[in-house]
Each structure stands twice: as structure tokens, then as C-alpha cells.
Design a protein around this motif. Structure first.
Motif, PDB file in Angstrom:
ATOM      1  N   ASP A 126       4.179  25.615  13.669  1.00  0.00           N
ATOM      2  CA  ASP A 126       3.719  24.635  14.651  1.00  0.00           C
ATOM      3  C   ASP A 126       2.327  25.006  15.151  1.00  0.00           C
ATOM      4  O   ASP A 126       1.727  26.001  14.724  1.00  0.00           O
ATOM      5  N   GLY A 127       1.791  24.179  16.065  1.00  0.00           N
ATOM      6  CA  GLY A 127       0.437  24.405  16.553  1.00  0.00           C
ATOM      7  C   GLY A 127       0.248  25.730  17.250  1.00  0.00           C
ATOM      8  O   GLY A 127      -0.863  26.247  17.326  1.00  0.00           O
ATOM      9  N   GLY A 128       1.327  26.313  17.777  1.00  0.00           N
ATOM     10  CA  GLY A 128       1.243  27.599  18.449  1.00  0.00           C
ATOM     11  C   GLY A 128       1.443  28.786  17.542  1.00  0.00           C
ATOM     12  O   GLY A 128       1.437  29.928  17.993  1.00  0.00           O
ATOM     13  N   GLY A 129       1.651  28.523  16.242  1.00  0.00           N
ATOM     14  CA  GLY A 129       1.831  29.611  15.295  1.00  0.00           C
ATOM     15  C   GLY A 129       3.267  30.060  15.109  1.00  0.00           C
ATOM     16  O   GLY A 129       3.531  31.059  14.444  1.00  0.00           O
ATOM     17  N   THR A 130       4.219  29.324  15.705  1.00  0.00           N
ATOM     18  CA  THR A 130       5.626  29.687  15.592  1.00  0.00           C
ATOM     19  C   THR A 130       6.263  28.960  14.417  1.00  0.00           C
ATOM     20  O   THR A 130       6.042  27.770  14.224  1.00  0.00           O
ATOM     21  N   ALA A 131       7.038  29.696  13.634  1.00  0.00           N
ATOM     22  CA  ALA A 131       7.736  29.086  12.493  1.00  0.00           C
ATOM     23  C   ALA A 131       8.906  28.255  12.998  1.00  0.00           C
ATOM     24  O   ALA A 131       9.713  28.723  13.810  1.00  0.00           O
ATOM     25  N   ARG A 132       9.009  27.027  12.541  1.00  0.00           N
ATOM     26  CA  ARG A 132      10.082  26.123  12.932  1.00  0.00           C
ATOM     27  C   ARG A 132      10.836  25.687  11.680  1.00  0.00           C
ATOM     28  O   ARG A 132      10.246  25.325  10.673  1.00  0.00           O
ATOM     29  N   ALA A 133      12.173  25.745  11.771  1.00  0.00           N
ATOM     30  CA  ALA A 133      13.001  25.325  10.641  1.00  0.00           C
ATOM     31  C   ALA A 133      12.845  23.832  10.407  1.00  0.00           C
ATOM     32  O   ALA A 133      12.731  23.047  11.346  1.00  0.00           O
ATOM     33  N   ILE A 134      12.815  23.444   9.141  1.00  0.00           N
ATOM     34  CA  ILE A 134      12.727  22.033   8.784  1.00  0.00           C
ATOM     35  C   ILE A 134      14.119  21.425   8.833  1.00  0.00           C
ATOM     36  O   ILE A 134      15.061  21.940   8.232  1.00  0.00           O
TER      37      ILE A 134
END
Length: 238
Positions: A126-134
Motif C-alpha cells: 500500500d501507499g505506506g509501504g505495508t504489504a496487504r493480502a489480495i
């Protein structure tokens, strides 16, 4: 005159030669009286070319006796490079970027087209650099007919089950906070959603904790909100 072995001759180099006419006239004016009498000008090639070269490996055993004929070491010829070569390469890169196998944009802009073959567990940053599950637009259902302990592969999916389900502690299965799993009771009787050792399973909207009962045809959603804390919500849940 015999050319010594391994000599690289200019006549064997491929490419556009430099414009040497003015240099010849300057160096040997007595040999070029007619040329010197003609006004000179400057010409530029529309296709610029040049030669690239590299140093050969050092040879500590190539000492020669003074006055003896020298032998040339074997070396590669120079390489021909031109602006045409670079333009061709850039055109190939542009074609590749516009093709179906091109990489996704690293930042900015819209990504269009189909994204396929993403395995369960794939993520985006995401924009903050955190990995988000799809996630899925639909909820894939996996059928279960025996007692089952939820696993990482169930995240973002649903279990259609006729038997009880257990929520394990984080030490056993390290779910990420925010992981969600749906459970549908397809049996003709109530099933139990049990909290594992050290797990706090809360009933949404209340202060009640503990294992939950899911009625026939009931649908429950489990959401992890803490290291060993889950919230259960849904219809037919008590």
C-alpha cells in the motif's frame, strides 16, 4: 609487406570512418595542392558510429629482446556501436513495455488489464509501504466433513462444514491481524466454533467470550484483532 600475425587492421573494422579529408590536407599540404585549392566545409553523418575497445588481460611473459621482431598478442577486434543500435534497443524496450508480458507500474498511474495466476497469500504494497493480502471478489468455499482447525490457507475464504471448527493459538498458527475466515454450517445440527488454548474468542457486540455455537445453516465470520484474540459475528451464532 606481410602483416604480422594478430594485427588488427583498420580496413577490417566495420563502421563509418571518421571524416579525415580535412586532416589529410592539413598534415600533407604539399601532397594535396588541388585539394587545398578547393574551399572546405564540414559534413556531419546522419548516422553516428563509433568503435568500442577494451584492454586485454595483462601478460607477464611477453617480454621481447631489444631489436627483435615483436609478436602481437591475440585480441578481439573492436566492436561497432551506433546511434542506430541504441535507437533499435530503445524501440525493442518500448515494444516490450507495451506488451502483455510487461512489468506492472512501480509507482503512479493506472494498472489496466487482467491480473492472473495470483496464488493464495499474494500481496500488494500500500501507499505506506505495508504489504496487504489480495482478497477475492467472491468467497471460495472449501468443503469439510470432519473436525477442522483453521489454517493460513483458509484466509480470505470460506469453510462449508458439517463438523466443529477450532481457532488455534498464535504460537501454533501465526495468522496476521486482520485475517478473516467465513464458516457456513451446512449440517442439520448445531456445530461448535471452539477457541483453542490461550485464544480469546469474542462474540461481536457483547463482552461474551468463549467457544461459540453456530446453528444449522448459520454463517459466521472470524476476524483476528489481536495476537490471540478473534471476533466472531454472523447469523445463527450464539
Amino acid at each position: 609487406m606481410t602483416v604480422p600475425t594478430n594485427t588488427i587492421q583498420n580496413v577490417n573494422r566495420v563502421g563509418v570512418r571518421e571524416d579525415l579529408s580535412d586532416k589529410i590536407a592539413q598534415l600533407f599540404p604539399d601532397d594535396t595542392p588541388f585539394l587545398n585549392a578547393i574551399p572546405t566545409g564540414k559534413c556531419s553523418a546522419t548516422k553516428t558510429e563509433w568503435q568500442t575497445d577494451g584492454l586485454a588481460n595483462a601478460n607477464p611473459n611477453n617480454a621481447q629482446i631489444q631489436g627483435d621482431d615483436l609478436a602481437n598478442d591475440n585480441r578481439a577486434n573492436t566492436a561497432r556501436v551506433s546511434t542506430y543500435t541504441i535507437r533499435t534497443l530503445m524501440a525493442q524496450v518500448a515494444t516490450w513495455l507495451a506488451g502483455a508480458s510487461a512489468p506492472l507500474l512501480k509507482s503512479g498511474g493506472a494498472v489496466t488489464g487482467a491480473v492472473t495466476n495470483l496464488a493464495n497469500g499474494s500481496s500488494v504494497i500500500d501507499g505506506g509501504g505495508t504489504a496487504r493480502a489480495i482478497g477475492y471478489r467472491a468467497i471460495p468455499l472449501a468443503a469439510k466433513s470432519a473436525s477442522y482447525q483453521i489454517a493460513l490457507g483458509d484466509v480470505g475464504q470460506g469453510l462449508s462444514t458439517t463438523a466443529g471448527v477450532t481457532v488455534p493459538p498464535n504460537a501454533t498458527t501465526a495468522f496476521a491481524i486482520g485475517d478473516t475466515i467465513a464458516i457456513y454450517n451446512t449440517s442439520a445440527s448445531t456445530i461448535t466454533i471452539a477457541q483453542g488454548a490461550g485464544v480469546t474468542l469474542r462474540l461481536v457486540g457483547t463482552s461474551t467470550t468463549g467457544s461459540r455455537a453456530l446453528a444449522t445453516r448459520g454463517l459466521c465470520t472470524l476476524l483476528k484483532v489481536g495476537t490471540d484474540e478473534w471476533v466472531a459475528s454472523g447469523g445463527g451464532l450464539s
